[in-house]
Design an enzyme around this catalytic site. Structure first.
Site, PDB file in Angstrom:
ATOM      1  N   LYS A  22     -35.600  45.114  35.875  1.00 31.42           N
ATOM      2  CA  LYS A  22     -36.606  45.719  36.763  1.00 31.42           C
ATOM      3  C   LYS A  22     -37.822  44.800  36.919  1.00 31.42           C
ATOM      4  O   LYS A  22     -38.262  44.524  38.024  1.00 31.42           O
ATOM      5  CB  LYS A  22     -37.063  47.063  36.167  1.00 31.42           C
ATOM      6  CG  LYS A  22     -38.335  47.609  36.800  1.00 31.42           C
ATOM      7  CD  LYS A  22     -38.734  48.939  36.227  1.00 31.42           C
ATOM      8  CE  LYS A  22     -39.613  48.898  34.993  1.00 31.42           C
ATOM      9  NZ  LYS A  22     -41.023  48.579  35.227  1.00 31.42           N
ATOM     10  N   ASN A  23     -38.347  44.318  35.791  1.00 32.57           N
ATOM     11  CA  ASN A  23     -39.599  43.568  35.851  1.00 32.57           C
ATOM     12  C   ASN A  23     -39.441  42.148  36.390  1.00 32.57           C
ATOM     13  O   ASN A  23     -40.436  41.458  36.608  1.00 32.57           O
ATOM     14  CB  ASN A  23     -40.275  43.561  34.475  1.00 32.57           C
ATOM     15  CG  ASN A  23     -40.825  44.937  34.139  1.00 32.57           C
ATOM     16  OD1 ASN A  23     -40.858  45.831  34.998  1.00 32.57           O
ATOM     17  ND2 ASN A  23     -41.257  45.122  32.894  1.00 32.57           N
ATOM     18  N   CYS A 126     -53.317  54.191  34.141  1.00 35.03           N
ATOM     19  CA  CYS A 126     -52.022  54.847  34.000  1.00 35.03           C
ATOM     20  C   CYS A 126     -51.871  55.269  32.555  1.00 35.03           C
ATOM     21  O   CYS A 126     -52.741  55.034  31.733  1.00 35.03           O
ATOM     22  CB  CYS A 126     -50.886  53.947  34.435  1.00 35.03           C
ATOM     23  SG  CYS A 126     -50.495  52.690  33.274  1.00 35.03           S
ATOM     24  N   ARG A 131     -55.700  49.269  32.276  1.00 38.59           N
ATOM     25  CA  ARG A 131     -55.046  48.235  33.079  1.00 38.59           C
ATOM     26  C   ARG A 131     -55.893  47.759  34.271  1.00 38.59           C
ATOM     27  O   ARG A 131     -55.576  48.006  35.435  1.00 38.59           O
ATOM     28  CB  ARG A 131     -53.662  48.711  33.539  1.00 38.59           C
ATOM     29  CG  ARG A 131     -52.770  49.084  32.359  1.00 38.59           C
ATOM     30  CD  ARG A 131     -51.416  49.543  32.770  1.00 38.59           C
ATOM     31  NE  ARG A 131     -50.491  48.431  33.003  1.00 38.59           N
ATOM     32  CZ  ARG A 131     -49.256  48.612  33.474  1.00 38.59           C
ATOM     33  NH1 ARG A 131     -48.828  49.797  33.795  1.00 38.59           N
ATOM     34  NH2 ARG A 131     -48.465  47.584  33.647  1.00 38.59           N
ATOM     35  N   ASP A 318     -42.951  46.360  25.518  1.00 38.86           N
ATOM     36  CA  ASP A 318     -42.003  47.281  26.173  1.00 38.86           C
ATOM     37  C   ASP A 318     -40.866  47.724  25.245  1.00 38.86           C
ATOM     38  O   ASP A 318     -40.030  48.539  25.640  1.00 38.86           O
ATOM     39  CB  ASP A 318     -41.415  46.631  27.441  1.00 38.86           C
ATOM     40  CG  ASP A 318     -42.436  46.528  28.566  1.00 38.86           C
ATOM     41  OD1 ASP A 318     -43.510  47.134  28.451  1.00 38.86           O
ATOM     42  OD2 ASP A 318     -42.163  45.821  29.553  1.00 38.86           O
ATOM     43  N   ARG A 410     -37.022  55.414  36.569  1.00 37.53           N
ATOM     44  CA  ARG A 410     -37.784  54.268  37.079  1.00 37.53           C
ATOM     45  C   ARG A 410     -37.245  52.959  36.525  1.00 37.53           C
ATOM     46  O   ARG A 410     -37.389  51.925  37.158  1.00 37.53           O
ATOM     47  CB  ARG A 410     -39.259  54.393  36.668  1.00 37.53           C
ATOM     48  CG  ARG A 410     -39.968  55.542  37.313  1.00 37.53           C
ATOM     49  CD  ARG A 410     -41.431  55.521  36.958  1.00 37.53           C
ATOM     50  NE  ARG A 410     -42.023  54.265  37.422  1.00 37.53           N
ATOM     51  CZ  ARG A 410     -43.276  53.909  37.225  1.00 37.53           C
ATOM     52  NH1 ARG A 410     -44.092  54.710  36.585  1.00 37.53           N
ATOM     53  NH2 ARG A 410     -43.738  52.757  37.672  1.00 37.53           N
TER      54      ARG A 410
HETATM   55  C1  EPZ Z   1     -46.033  43.737  32.953  1.00 35.63           C
HETATM   56  O1  EPZ Z   1     -47.165  44.528  33.313  1.00 35.63           O
HETATM   57  C2  EPZ Z   1     -44.853  44.687  32.901  1.00 35.63           C
HETATM   58  N1  EPZ Z   1     -44.675  45.307  34.200  1.00 35.63           N
HETATM   59  C3  EPZ Z   1     -45.087  45.746  31.825  1.00 35.63           C
HETATM   60  O2  EPZ Z   1     -43.930  46.570  31.756  1.00 35.63           O
HETATM   61  C4  EPZ Z   1     -45.301  45.049  30.493  1.00 35.63           C
HETATM   62  O3  EPZ Z   1     -45.596  46.011  29.511  1.00 35.63           O
HETATM   63  C5  EPZ Z   1     -46.457  44.051  30.599  1.00 35.63           C
HETATM   64  O4  EPZ Z   1     -46.213  43.113  31.683  1.00 35.63           O
HETATM   65  C6  EPZ Z   1     -46.673  43.240  29.334  1.00 35.63           C
HETATM   66  O5  EPZ Z   1     -45.508  42.559  29.002  1.00 35.63           O
HETATM   67  C7  EPZ Z   1     -43.961  44.675  35.136  1.00 35.63           C
HETATM   68  O6  EPZ Z   1     -43.509  43.555  34.983  1.00 35.63           O
HETATM   69  C8  EPZ Z   1     -43.725  45.413  36.414  1.00 35.63           C
HETATM   70  P1  EPZ Z   1     -50.149  42.366  31.949  1.00 35.63           P
HETATM   71  P2  EPZ Z   1     -48.521  43.842  33.736  1.00 35.63           P
HETATM   72  O7  EPZ Z   1     -51.007  42.026  33.116  1.00 35.63           O
HETATM   73  O8  EPZ Z   1     -48.241  42.568  34.425  1.00 35.63           O
HETATM   74  C9  EPZ Z   1     -54.658  43.271  30.665  1.00 35.63           C
HETATM   75  C10 EPZ Z   1     -42.713  48.587  31.788  1.00 35.63           C
HETATM   76  O9  EPZ Z   1     -42.617  49.570  31.019  1.00 35.63           O
HETATM   77  N2  EPZ Z   1     -55.121  42.874  31.999  1.00 35.63           N
HETATM   78  O10 EPZ Z   1     -49.395  41.256  31.297  1.00 35.63           O
HETATM   79  O11 EPZ Z   1     -49.302  44.878  34.442  1.00 35.63           O
HETATM   80  C11 EPZ Z   1     -53.822  44.543  30.652  1.00 35.63           C
HETATM   81  O12 EPZ Z   1     -54.641  45.696  30.731  1.00 35.63           O
HETATM   82  C12 EPZ Z   1     -44.061  47.960  32.107  1.00 35.63           C
HETATM   83  O13 EPZ Z   1     -41.730  48.084  32.370  1.00 35.63           O
HETATM   84  C13 EPZ Z   1     -56.471  42.777  32.210  1.00 35.63           C
HETATM   85  O14 EPZ Z   1     -57.293  42.997  31.320  1.00 35.63           O
HETATM   86  O15 EPZ Z   1     -49.169  43.557  32.321  1.00 35.63           O
HETATM   87  C14 EPZ Z   1     -53.079  44.409  29.353  1.00 35.63           C
HETATM   88  O16 EPZ Z   1     -53.910  44.793  28.302  1.00 35.63           O
HETATM   89  C15 EPZ Z   1     -45.201  48.703  31.485  1.00 35.63           C
HETATM   90  N3  EPZ Z   1     -56.904  42.411  33.459  1.00 35.63           N
HETATM   91  C16 EPZ Z   1     -52.823  42.901  29.260  1.00 35.63           C
HETATM   92  O17 EPZ Z   1     -53.768  42.300  30.167  1.00 35.63           O
HETATM   93  C17 EPZ Z   1     -56.026  42.156  34.477  1.00 35.63           C
HETATM   94  O18 EPZ Z   1     -56.506  41.833  35.591  1.00 35.63           O
HETATM   95  C18 EPZ Z   1     -51.427  42.447  29.654  1.00 35.63           C
HETATM   96  O19 EPZ Z   1     -51.069  43.068  30.877  1.00 35.63           O
HETATM   97  C19 EPZ Z   1     -54.651  42.241  34.238  1.00 35.63           C
HETATM   98  C20 EPZ Z   1     -54.221  42.609  32.974  1.00 35.63           C
END
Ligand code: EPZ
Length: 431
Positions: A22-23, A126, A131, A318, A410
């Site tokens: 998915k991701n 969420c 996030r 995850d 999902r």
């Molecule tokens: C991706 O989310 C995945 N989603 C998530 O999977 C996964 O948990 C996550 O990466 C971490 O591996 C998809 O690929 C669709 P991040 P993403 O930006 O990209 C912070 C699932 O269950 N952050 O790497 O949204 C954020 O809050 C989902 O399949 C900021 O602070 O995650 C988090 O603490 C859930 N500012 C950290 O970075 C920003 O602008 C890492 O988040 C962006 C992120």
């Protein structure tokens, strides 16, 4: 609303075909916005999030067609889908669509790079944490975008001649989504971009390989420094979605918990080394076989292991909930620390309903293993938390009913079918 009913206690024996990730599929689909040619993606999983993104992309003008009916790849339902964004008809991604799925915010990168402008709703918080999107905004500003946040929308415009400008950007924090977005945006920017402290997840590599097949010049994806030399235009390509490492890890943990012997067909050890090593330390036998990964555990019990979630190649957030499910039946205490999302312990209360003993201390859960869990009705507020309850239900005594199955839909293709094919008693109750 559908529910899943499980009667626990059976060992899992057989094989489970692993679907496309998915991701990985979601950012690859979004990359189709970068070209007026057709991007053909193979092994796209049949999931609610994929269907939702198809609708969102359609709003921008992306046509799609599915090759054949459900292609049988590893006997999954994953399909080959053609995406064509001949013309971008709308550069706005409205709140009604973006609020349903956070990853749809990522359209901001390709829209801005191709059209010089984008207006994308903020995704909002969420269930797993706040996030924010600050890294996307900072990074796109570094590439020459003017950005305003107004009325819940991020409004971005390329400052010079409708085109972004390459630059060096150091991510203050590792972000998978922001790495995807800046890599896509920089592919069509003028000049060179260097992204430092970039995410190294296999999904980033999968996207980079697709962009390269489309004509992008990207070096170093999979390391923390990615260099992109912008090109004038990208073309279509044919590209394959990698197998889902989280689905792989989830079923490996299900076998570890329920016991049994299962081949995860199409699963790749190299995408999941850290989690599989941890699983090995619990007493689960993991071996590489010709067509995937074999997971075995006999009745000797589960050893407790401490984990800390980290960006790749560390232990994935995850899989944290699923691993906690496993640790609830370990022979002793384990500590599970979540460092990626601040509120990703929604499964703790629900696992407790099955008899788990877990205490929370800030970002750490201390799990005191019990000898048996007992089935109960449960529900969860996100995808991975829900599946941790399914796994626990497989090992629990008696009946567990998991409510709010739409979370599972999902991200897990044919979950009940895959598990019942291995001897689990699991069924969907439609209502
Ligand atoms: C991706 O989310 C995945 N989603 C998530 O999977 C996964 O948990 C996550 O990466 C971490 O591996 C998809 O690929 C669709 P991040 P993403 O930006 O990209 C912070 C699932 O269950 N952050 O790497 O949204 C954020 O809050 C989902 O399949 C900021 O602070 O995650 C988090 O603490 C859930 N500012 C950290 O970075 C920003 O602008 C890492 O988040 C962006 C992120």
């Amino acid at each position: 609303m559908d529910r899943i009913r499980i009667v626990g206690g059976n060992h899992l024996e057989g094989r489970i075909p692993i679907s496309g990730a998915k991701n990985a599929a979601l950012p690859l689909m979004i990359a189709s916005l970068l070209t007026d040619d057709t991007l053909t993606l193979e092994n796209v999983p049949h999931l609610a999030d994929v269907e939702q993104l198809i609708r969102i992309l359609g709003n921008h003008g992306v046509d799609y067609s599915v090759n054949g009916r459900r292609e049988r790849q590893h006997e999954g339902y994953s399909r080959t889908i053609n995406f064509t964004a001949r013309q971008i008809v709308d550069t706005t991604a409205p709140y009604e669509l973006v609020s349903k799925m956070r990853a749809s915010f990522w359209v901001i990168g390709p829209l801005l790079a191709r059209m010089g402008e984008a207006r994308v709703s903020l995704p909002g918080g969420c269930a797993i944490g706040t996030r924010p999107v600050d890294l996307f905004i900072d990074g796109l500003q570094a590439l020459g975008a003017d950005i305003d946040v107004d009325n819940g929308y991020v409004i971005a415009k390329a400052k010079t001649n409708n085109r972004l400008q390459g630059n060096r950007y150091v991510f203050p924090k590792v972000s998978v989504g922001a790495t995807h977005v800046l890599m896509m945006a920089a592919s069509l920017a003028r000049g060179e971009t260097v992204l430092e402290n970039a995410a190294r997840e296999p999904e980033v590599v999968n996207l980079a390989e697709c962009l390269i097949a489309m004509g992008a010049k990207i070096y170093g994806a999979g390391t923390s420094t990615i260099t992109i030399q912008g090109v004038e235009a990208l073309s279509g390509a044919r590209h394959q979605v990698i197998p889902d490492r989280i689905e792989t890890g989830t079923y490996a943990m299900a076998v570890a918990m329920a016991g049994g012997d299962v081949v995860l067909e199409g699963g790749r050890i190299d995408l999941l080394e850290n989690a599989l090593n941890v699983l090995g330390q619990t007493g689960t036998e993991i071996t590489s076989v010709e067509n995937g990964i074999r997971v075995r555990r006999n009745g000797v019990g589960i050893d407790p292991v401490d984990v800390v979630t980290e960006p790749f190649p560390g232990f994935p957030t995850d899989l944290q909930a699923q691993f906690m499910g496993l640790m609830t039946m370990a022979k002793g205490k384990s500590k599970i620390t979540e460092t990626i999302f601040e509120n990703r312990f929604m499964h703790v209360q629900e696992l407790a309903r099955l008899g788990a003993r877990i205490t929370l201390a800030g970002q750490t859960a201390i799990v005191d293993g019990v000898t048996k869990l007992k089935g109960a009705p449960v529900m969860a507020t996100d995808l991975r938390a829900s599946v941790s309850l399914v796994i626990a239900g497989l090992a629990a005594e008696g009946e567990t009913v998991v409510n709010r199955v739409y979370h599972l839909d999902r991200g897990f293709e044919r979950l009940e079918e895959k598990l019942s094919g291995c001897g689990a008693i699991i069924e969907r109750i439609s209502s």
